[in-house]
Design an enzyme around this catalytic site. Structure first.
Site, PDB file in Angstrom:
ATOM      1  N   SER A 125       5.290  53.073  13.007  1.00  0.00           N
ATOM      2  CA  SER A 125       5.968  53.655  14.161  1.00  0.00           C
ATOM      3  C   SER A 125       5.317  54.993  14.491  1.00  0.00           C
ATOM      4  CB  SER A 125       7.442  53.860  13.850  1.00  0.00           C
ATOM      5  OG  SER A 125       7.582  54.992  13.013  1.00  0.00           O
ATOM      6  N   LYS A 126       5.835  55.601  15.548  1.00  0.00           N
ATOM      7  CA  LYS A 126       5.278  56.887  15.993  1.00  0.00           C
ATOM      8  C   LYS A 126       5.396  57.963  14.923  1.00  0.00           C
ATOM      9  CE  LYS A 126       5.030  56.786  20.917  1.00  0.00           C
ATOM     10  NZ  LYS A 126       6.000  56.414  21.926  1.00  0.00           N
ATOM     11  N   ARG A 127       6.299  57.762  13.963  1.00  0.00           N
ATOM     12  CA  ARG A 127       6.403  58.740  12.881  1.00  0.00           C
ATOM     13  C   ARG A 127       5.099  58.783  12.075  1.00  0.00           C
ATOM     14  NH1 ARG A 127       9.044  57.177   8.828  1.00  0.00           N
ATOM     15  NH2 ARG A 127       9.462  55.088   9.583  1.00  0.00           N
ATOM     16  N   HIS A 128       4.400  57.640  12.036  1.00  0.00           N
ATOM     17  CA  HIS A 128       3.176  57.580  11.226  1.00  0.00           C
ATOM     18  C   HIS A 128       1.950  58.047  12.005  1.00  0.00           C
ATOM     19  CE1 HIS A 128       5.696  54.253   9.442  1.00  0.00           C
ATOM     20  NE2 HIS A 128       5.470  55.024   8.401  1.00  0.00           N
ATOM     21  N   CYS A 129       1.822  57.555  13.209  1.00  0.00           N
ATOM     22  CA  CYS A 129       0.600  57.832  13.972  1.00  0.00           C
ATOM     23  C   CYS A 129       0.826  57.349  15.403  1.00  0.00           C
ATOM     24  CB  CYS A 129      -0.589  57.073  13.360  1.00  0.00           C
ATOM     25  SG  CYS A 129      -0.309  55.292  13.309  1.00  0.00           S
TER      26      CYS A 129
END
Ligand code: GLU
Length: 482
Positions: free
Chosen positions: A252-256
């Protein structure tokens, strides 16, 4: 069946069916790539279908973006794009058919009643499900409710038995009959639900293989029930395991960045992204990560897709990208890099030289900014522990000063002369070659990495090189030795 008779072998037809509610996600791009490779490898047909029945969340911008990104990735389709929003009458006619054949029924239950059912199930510790209240209304009751203008949804009578299918990637999957609720196939405004429109389209478009993300596994028994109720032929299913982030949770956007357009904008090349995603979670020789699209097609085999989730590795993607950048001819690389160049003063000739020298350092196209900055901006590299450590070594500063004095008198400031001068001076000092090169690099570029040093100095030119090294020496001349 005579397998030699071509008429009996169905032509493979697959589809990619994005919902246009945002950008194309890495996971969706992989699904598109797998479908594309499978179609091409089997001489099949690849169909693009836009699932835009969710009017609140679907946008024209998202449709345009998805189409543009697919084209950019080199994923071209043989049929479509079809738009579900243009096919509503088709779905409605099939809903009508199911009502007539009594495979589906009108459900007049209100939101409050459904909420009540949910609470009762919860209290009993059961999975919330519809209690079948409207399943067996008689025609008179139905007419009464319709005459009163009561809104209704349409539910499919789910068979009271297990539903199973052989997934081409995950193997046999069984769903217990008692857990399968009577699903809603039409909302109270008459529009079909996701599972219904997908099933009708897959059937009418003669899709032979439904290849999609694992998050759709739980929809499959519902879709199979719809095929069965309508007497339609069931396609084969292949569910691709999820892509996870480094912490093994769903990417998800939390990762990249998760949108392909973000990677495009940073300067990843389409062929590199295609290559990386095609091999993600796909059994292949780890020594051979850079594979052309043609070879990927030639060797594609659905059974090589791993049953377990794969982890997204930005470093591997970036490395593959750097390999594709190395393969570009200089004209193409310059053309592609222009988007990232803010400094328009630079001449075409100088730009070509910088790019040729810097190619090994350019892993993604936006690295070009950094590569150019070495030649256009300079700041003494202060407070850098590596620099301070190096300057603490004996004779390093003396060496640098001598080099600086001597280049001032160098007539022909080219890399051969610079290197010869360097060699002769370094021999006079008791210092390592690596240290000597590195101190000149720090001094002349303000960076700890640069293209080959003597090429860099030549391109900087005599005046600029002298000026920079002087600033560096002035900054550090009085540094205390330990
Ligand atoms: N439209 C669905 C999605 O974007 C895909 C449906 C399918 O592949 O069956 O998740």
């Amino acid at each position: 069946m005579n397998l030699n008779n071509n008429k009996d072998i169905k032509k493979i037809r697959v589809r990619f069916a994005p919902s246009p509610t945002g950008s194309l996600h890495i996971g969706s791009a992989r699904t598109a790539i797998v479908n594309y490779l499978f179609a091409k490898a089997n001489n099949g047909t690849f169909i693009l279908r836009i699932e835009d029945t969710d009017v609140l969340r679907s946008t024209k911008d998202s449709i345009d973006e998805i189409i543009n990104i697919l084209r950019w990735l080199g994923i071209d389709w043989d049929e479509g794009p079809y738009f579900q929003s243009e096919r509503l009458e088709i779905y409605k006619s099939f809903i009508q058919k199911l009502l007539e054949s009594n495979e589906a029924y009108r459900c007049f239950c209100s939101q409050e009643e459904l909420e009540e059912m949910r609470k009762i199930c919860e209290k009993r510790g059961e999975i919330p499900r519809y209690n079948g209240k409207c399943r067996n209304l008689n025609p008179k009751e139905i007419k009464n409710l319709l005459d009163q203008g009561k809104p209704y949804t349409v539910r499919l009578k789910m068979p009271q038995r297990d539903i199973s299918f052989d997934d081409l990637i995950k193997g046999k999957i069984v769903f217990r009959g008692e857990l399968l609720d009577d699903i809603i196939i039409a909302r109270s405004d008459g529009t079909p639900t996701y599972n219904f429109s997908v099933s009708i389209d897959d059937a009418l478009m003669n899709i032979t293989h439904v290849i999609r993300g694992e998050d759709h596994v739980s929809n499959t028994p519902k879709q199979i029930a719809i095929y069965n109720a309508l007497g339609l032929e069931i396609p084969q299913f292949a569910h691709i395991p999820l892509i996870l982030g480094p912490d093994k949770t769903k990417l998800s956007k939390r990762h990249c960045d998760t949108a392909i357009e973000d990677y495009r904008d940073k300067g990843y090349l389409p062929d590199a992204i295609f290559n990386y995603l095609a091999l993600l979670g796909y059994s292949h020789d780890p020594q051979n990560e850079v594979i052309s699209k043609d070879d990927l097609i030639k060797n594609f085999d659905l059974s090589k897709i791993s049953k377990s989730p794969s982890q997204f590795d930005i470093n591997k993607l970036t490395w593959i990208n750097s390999q594709y950048i190395k393969k570009l001819d200089i004209e193409t690389l310059i053309e592609l890099s222009k988007k990232y160049i803010d400094n328009l003063d630079i001449t075409e000739e100088k730009l070509e030289k910088i790019i040729s020298l810097s190619t090994p350092q350019i892993k993604i196209l936006s690295d070009i900014r950094e590569a150019i900055a070495i030649f256009t901006n300079y700041e003494v590299l202060k407070n850098n522990p590596e620099v301070l450590k190096l300057l603490n070594k004996n004779e390093i500063m003396e060496f640098l000063k001598k080099f600086w004095c001597n280049i001032k008198n160098l007539e022909n400031f080219n890399k051969e002369n610079l290197e010869a001068l360097y060699n002769s001076i370094r021999d006079e000092f008791n210092i390592k070659n690596r240290d000597a090169i590195q101190i000149i690099r720090y001094a002349s570029t303000g960076k700890n990495v640069s293209p080959p040093l003597f090429d860099t100095l030549e391109l900087l030119g005599k005046d600029e090189s002298i000026k920079r090294i002087k600033l560096f020496i002035e900054e550090f001349e009085n540094i205390k030795k330990d």
